[in-house]
Motif scaffolding. Structure first.
Motif, mmCIF file in Angstrom:
data_model
loop_
_atom_site.group_PDB
_atom_site.id
_atom_site.type_symbol
_atom_site.label_atom_id
_atom_site.label_comp_id
_atom_site.label_asym_id
_atom_site.label_seq_id
_atom_site.Cartn_x
_atom_site.Cartn_y
_atom_site.Cartn_z
ATOM 1 N N VAL A 1 -5.986 -14.938 -8.381
ATOM 2 C CA VAL A 1 -5.821 -14.157 -7.158
ATOM 3 C C VAL A 1 -5.549 -12.698 -7.489
ATOM 4 C CG1 VAL A 1 -3.369 -14.780 -7.027
ATOM 5 C CG2 VAL A 1 -4.552 -14.036 -4.950
ATOM 6 N N ARG A 2 -5.984 -11.807 -6.605
ATOM 7 C CA ARG A 2 -5.781 -10.368 -6.776
ATOM 8 C C ARG A 2 -5.286 -9.767 -5.451
ATOM 9 N NH1 ARG A 2 -6.843 -12.089 -11.065
ATOM 10 N NH2 ARG A 2 -8.430 -11.449 -12.562
ATOM 11 N N PRO A 3 -4.466 -8.698 -5.515
ATOM 12 C CA PRO A 3 -4.097 -7.970 -4.294
ATOM 13 C C PRO A 3 -5.023 -6.786 -4.080
ATOM 14 C CG PRO A 3 -2.758 -7.196 -6.106
ATOM 15 C CD PRO A 3 -3.713 -8.210 -6.689
ATOM 16 N N PHE A 4 -5.058 -6.301 -2.856
ATOM 17 C CA PHE A 4 -5.857 -5.113 -2.545
ATOM 18 C C PHE A 4 -5.249 -4.423 -1.332
ATOM 19 C CE2 PHE A 4 -9.549 -2.887 -0.597
ATOM 20 C CZ PHE A 4 -9.991 -2.160 -1.703
ATOM 21 N N LYS A 5 -5.099 -3.109 -1.415
ATOM 22 C CA LYS A 5 -4.681 -2.307 -0.264
ATOM 23 C C LYS A 5 -5.553 -1.062 -0.242
ATOM 24 C CE LYS A 5 -0.777 -0.567 2.367
ATOM 25 N NZ LYS A 5 0.644 -0.767 2.644
ATOM 26 N N PRO A 6 -6.442 -0.950 0.743
ATOM 27 C CA PRO A 6 -7.383 0.174 0.733
ATOM 28 C C PRO A 6 -6.701 1.528 0.679
ATOM 29 C CG PRO A 6 -7.992 -1.443 2.410
ATOM 30 C CD PRO A 6 -6.636 -1.840 1.903
ATOM 31 N N GLN A 7 -5.653 1.691 1.494
ATOM 32 C CA GLN A 7 -4.947 2.965 1.560
ATOM 33 C C GLN A 7 -3.450 2.714 1.649
ATOM 34 O OE1 GLN A 7 -5.919 6.029 4.747
ATOM 35 N NE2 GLN A 7 -3.818 5.498 5.304
ATOM 36 N N ASN A 8 -2.698 3.406 0.828
ATOM 37 C CA ASN A 8 -1.244 3.313 0.873
ATOM 38 C C ASN A 8 -0.685 4.720 0.997
ATOM 39 O OD1 ASN A 8 1.360 2.347 0.753
ATOM 40 N ND2 ASN A 8 1.138 1.314 -1.206
ATOM 41 N N MET A 9 0.480 4.851 1.610
ATOM 42 C CA MET A 9 1.185 6.128 1.659
ATOM 43 C C MET A 9 2.587 5.910 1.120
ATOM 44 S SD MET A 9 2.127 8.733 4.800
ATOM 45 C CE MET A 9 0.508 9.496 4.885
ATOM 46 N N SER A 10 2.860 6.443 -0.057
ATOM 47 C CA SER A 10 4.159 6.246 -0.679
ATOM 48 C C SER A 10 4.302 7.184 -1.865
ATOM 49 C CB SER A 10 4.301 4.793 -1.157
ATOM 50 O OG SER A 10 5.538 4.613 -1.837
ATOM 51 N N GLY B 1 -3.918 6.203 -17.874
ATOM 52 C CA GLY B 1 -3.572 5.414 -16.700
ATOM 53 C C GLY B 1 -3.761 6.206 -15.431
ATOM 54 N N GLY B 2 -3.704 5.511 -14.303
ATOM 55 C CA GLY B 2 -3.817 6.142 -12.998
ATOM 56 C C GLY B 2 -2.723 5.636 -12.080
ATOM 57 N N GLU B 3 -2.578 6.269 -10.924
ATOM 58 C CA GLU B 3 -1.499 5.950 -9.992
ATOM 59 C C GLU B 3 -1.958 4.989 -8.895
ATOM 60 O OE1 GLU B 3 1.183 9.346 -8.877
ATOM 61 O OE2 GLU B 3 -0.484 10.495 -9.734
ATOM 62 N N ILE B 4 -1.104 4.008 -8.604
ATOM 63 C CA ILE B 4 -1.269 3.161 -7.428
ATOM 64 C C ILE B 4 0.095 3.017 -6.771
ATOM 65 C CG2 ILE B 4 -3.207 1.859 -8.374
ATOM 66 C CD1 ILE B 4 -1.242 -0.478 -8.886
ATOM 67 N N GLY B 5 0.111 2.479 -5.558
ATOM 68 C CA GLY B 5 1.380 2.226 -4.891
ATOM 69 C C GLY B 5 2.182 1.187 -5.647
ATOM 70 N N ARG B 6 3.493 1.377 -5.660
ATOM 71 C CA ARG B 6 4.384 0.451 -6.353
ATOM 72 C C ARG B 6 4.253 -0.968 -5.780
ATOM 73 N NH1 ARG B 6 6.050 1.218 -11.269
ATOM 74 N NH2 ARG B 6 7.919 0.042 -11.660
ATOM 75 N N ALA B 7 3.909 -1.059 -4.495
ATOM 76 C CA ALA B 7 3.768 -2.370 -3.866
ATOM 77 C C ALA B 7 2.640 -3.162 -4.488
ATOM 78 C CB ALA B 7 3.519 -2.204 -2.365
ATOM 79 N N GLN B 8 1.540 -2.485 -4.820
ATOM 80 C CA GLN B 8 0.422 -3.210 -5.430
ATOM 81 C C GLN B 8 0.738 -3.596 -6.869
ATOM 82 O OE1 GLN B 8 -0.284 -0.676 -2.870
ATOM 83 N NE2 GLN B 8 -0.157 -2.718 -1.964
ATOM 84 N N TRP B 9 1.573 -2.803 -7.527
ATOM 85 C CA TRP B 9 2.059 -3.197 -8.858
ATOM 86 C C TRP B 9 2.853 -4.505 -8.747
ATOM 87 C CZ3 TRP B 9 7.040 -3.988 -10.551
ATOM 88 C CH2 TRP B 9 7.217 -4.121 -11.927
ATOM 89 N N LEU B 10 3.730 -4.596 -7.741
ATOM 90 C CA LEU B 10 4.512 -5.813 -7.540
ATOM 91 C C LEU B 10 3.598 -6.989 -7.193
ATOM 92 C CD1 LEU B 10 7.254 -7.291 -7.100
ATOM 93 C CD2 LEU B 10 7.124 -6.529 -4.714
ATOM 94 N N GLN B 11 2.607 -6.755 -6.345
ATOM 95 C CA GLN B 11 1.698 -7.831 -5.965
ATOM 96 C C GLN B 11 0.869 -8.302 -7.152
ATOM 97 O OE1 GLN B 11 -0.162 -5.746 -2.750
ATOM 98 N NE2 GLN B 11 1.457 -6.241 -1.279
ATOM 99 N N ALA B 12 0.494 -7.372 -8.032
ATOM 100 C CA ALA B 12 -0.211 -7.773 -9.255
ATOM 101 C C ALA B 12 0.687 -8.658 -10.120
ATOM 102 C CB ALA B 12 -0.666 -6.537 -10.037
ATOM 103 N N LEU B 13 1.971 -8.304 -10.176
ATOM 104 C CA LEU B 13 2.930 -9.133 -10.910
ATOM 105 C C LEU B 13 2.981 -10.531 -10.305
ATOM 106 C CD1 LEU B 13 5.188 -9.116 -13.136
ATOM 107 C CD2 LEU B 13 6.785 -8.529 -11.304
ATOM 108 N N ALA B 14 2.963 -10.609 -8.981
ATOM 109 C CA ALA B 14 2.970 -11.909 -8.317
ATOM 110 C C ALA B 14 1.734 -12.723 -8.671
ATOM 111 C CB ALA B 14 3.060 -11.721 -6.804
ATOM 112 N N CYS B 15 0.630 -12.024 -8.894
ATOM 113 C CA CYS B 15 -0.620 -12.698 -9.268
ATOM 114 C C CYS B 15 -0.667 -13.061 -10.748
ATOM 115 C CB CYS B 15 -1.814 -11.797 -8.961
ATOM 116 S SG CYS B 15 -2.076 -11.446 -7.219
ATOM 117 N N GLY B 16 0.222 -12.445 -11.532
ATOM 118 C CA GLY B 16 0.196 -12.682 -12.972
ATOM 119 C C GLY B 16 -0.921 -11.944 -13.678
ATOM 120 N N VAL B 17 -1.323 -10.774 -13.148
ATOM 121 C CA VAL B 17 -2.407 -9.993 -13.747
ATOM 122 C C VAL B 17 -1.944 -8.550 -13.942
ATOM 123 C CG1 VAL B 17 -4.173 -11.437 -12.685
ATOM 124 C CG2 VAL B 17 -3.404 -9.370 -11.494
#
Length: 490
Positions: free
Chosen positions: A35-44, A58-74
């Protein structure tokens, strides 16, 4: 895009979409799905460093998607959050596209820019599901903001373009959940309304059976089925903080052995650096809003990151926090500055190129004998490092503009890839560093708290986050029809 997908949208901001997506990602993973997470647009301004496929940096993403990736184990990827807006002023934001800064845009200009950004969103969408069984998508804000629908890339604009079914989330804790769900159904145009396959009621406290008539009423107004009522998830408090909405809830806490004061800067960034300290049983972290003094009984003041160092430094003084901080030092208190907070602790911050705006120079707080020059090129990378004070391995990440130098840099905090980072005062009670994630390293946090007179608790912070994700997944399995939600995916 070959993976099946389902999207969670909300009747408003802060209805709990981020935690629900993370929890459902962990449910899917526990069922053996990739499983993978996806958020088209984040503001944070809470950003994480993610991989850019095919590039060393590296590049920047929202911290929430980092957490969701952790939940996915990827491993997190920039394609999980292709558009990230980092607010710099009340009317403008830095625009990060697929991990890289593309410039700045005022709110009105950004609405025009969205059409171009949809291409990047769809490009990332085509890549994020490679090799996955399921992608769980998180919307932003609410699709009920129909005044923004024409150029929307975050909610129904994306869902209709990508043909992803939607589950609507309503927050009963804030009240009016029946009206918010029924109202959303009422004002959505038919094309968007047809994308909604059902709804979830989130943050319920008490006996769920008492809401059965509410479910009947929502069904009568909308025709949408209910996938479940989620109770108040206590385990969510053990997850990293996602965005500034959380700060209002962190402005007070239970009195403990060590009080840590954190000024709530107007452009505060990456304040989840403080979460590992909040998790310590003997530590109380208090985020201090503008208009309030830094508490006199604080043993430690932490100045966090900022998206606008000079602007926040000026407001720091306007709020009188500079006097509070000077009094804290006279009482023998300790001070830590992270990233922008580190820059503020020096003698001067210079911005010769106007990177942050019109103010080109500001006096720092003068607690460290260093100066900072802001530069256009941003450092964005995950790093392995070494603690100078405690001779311990460290890991974390850097997201910053500028170079800091001066005599106190002769007492560095860390060595990163052979290069010294940070600065420490001569008495050892003040230090600053560009290294985010420092307190998340259990050994460092334990030794640092010992230096402040606390015995280490032995807390494994990262294991605690993993347990929290598992606990949330178990709760969602019990209260939601996860089979039905996953069966929607197409």
């Amino acid at each position: 895009m070959t993976a099946r997908a389902v999207m969670l949208q909300g009747t408003g901001s802060d209805v709990g979409k981020t935690v629900l997506v993370a929890g459902l990602c962990r449910v899917a993973r526990r069922r053996g799905l990739t499983v993978r997470p996806f958020k088209p647009q984040n503001m944070s301004n809470n950003a994480a460093v993610a991989d850019i496929p095919g590039e060393a940096g590296g590049g920047e993403i929202g911290r929430a998607q980092w957490l969701q990736a952790l939940a996915c184990g990827v491993a997190p990827s920039v394609h999980m959050n292709p558009v990230l807006l980092k607010p710099q002023t009340d009317i403008g934001s830095q625009v990060v596209v697929q991990g890289k800064v593309k410039g700045e845009a005022r709110a009105r200009d950004y609405q025009t820019l969205k059409g171009q950004l949809m291409d990047a969103v769809m490009d990332s969408w085509g890549k994020v599901g490679d090799g996955a069984d399921l992608v769980i998508v998180e919307g932003a804000g609410s699709p009920a903001e129909i005044n923004l629908r024409a150029r929307d890339i975050a909610n129904m604009g994306f869902a209709t373009r990508a043909n992803v079914p939607v589950v609507m989330v309503g927050d009963i804790d804030r009240g009016g959940v029946i009206a918010s769900l029924a109202g959303t159904h009422l004002i959505l145009p038919e094309e968007d309304r047809s994308m909604v396959a059902g709804y979830i009621v989130n943050k319920f406290r008490g006996d769920v059976s008492l809401f059965s008539e509410g479910i009947d009423a929502i069904g009568k107004f909308t025709g949408w089925p209910c996938f479940g009522v989620v109770p108040w998830l206590k385990a969510a408090s053990r997850l990293p903080s996602e965005d500034s909405v959380m700060l209002e809830r962190l402005a007070a806490g239970e009195r403990r052995a060590l009080r840590v004061a954190v000024p709530m800067l107007s452009r505060i960034a990456n304040f989840d650096d403080l979460d590992p300290l909040r998790a310590e049983p003997q530590v109380e972290v208090v985020f201090v809003p503008p208009g309030r003094q830094l508490p006199e009984d604080a043993g430690l003041v932490v100045i966090p990151g900022s998206k606008s160092t000079i602007g926040d430094l000026i407001q720091f003084r306007d709020n009188g926090w500079d006097s509070d901080l000077a009094a804290h030092r006279r009482r023998g208190g300790h001070v830590v500055g992270i990233c922008g907070g580190y820059q503020m602790l020096g003698r001067k911050v210079r911005d010769p190129g106007g990177v942050e705006g019109g103010v080109r120079e500001a006096d720092g707080l003068g607690l460290l004998d260093v100066e900072t020059v802001l530069e256009p090129e941003k450092t964005v990378r995950n790093v392995s490092a070494h603690s100078v004070a405690y001779d311990l391995p460290l890991d974390g990440y850097e997201i910053h503009l500028g170079r800091t130098s001066g005599p106190d840099c002769g007492r560095p905090v860390a060595v990163i890839d052979g290069v010294e980072d940070g600065a420490t005062s001569s008495d050892g009670k003040v230090f600053g560093t560009y290294l985010h994630g420092l307190f998340g390293v259990d050994g460092f946090r334990a030794r640092f708290l010992e230096s402040l007179g606390l015995k280490g608790s032995g807390l494994d912070y990262r294991a605690q986050v993993e347990r929290a994700l598992d606990d949330i997944a178990a709760e969602l399995e019990a209260c939601l029809d996860c089979d039905a939600i996953f069966a929607l995916a197409r």
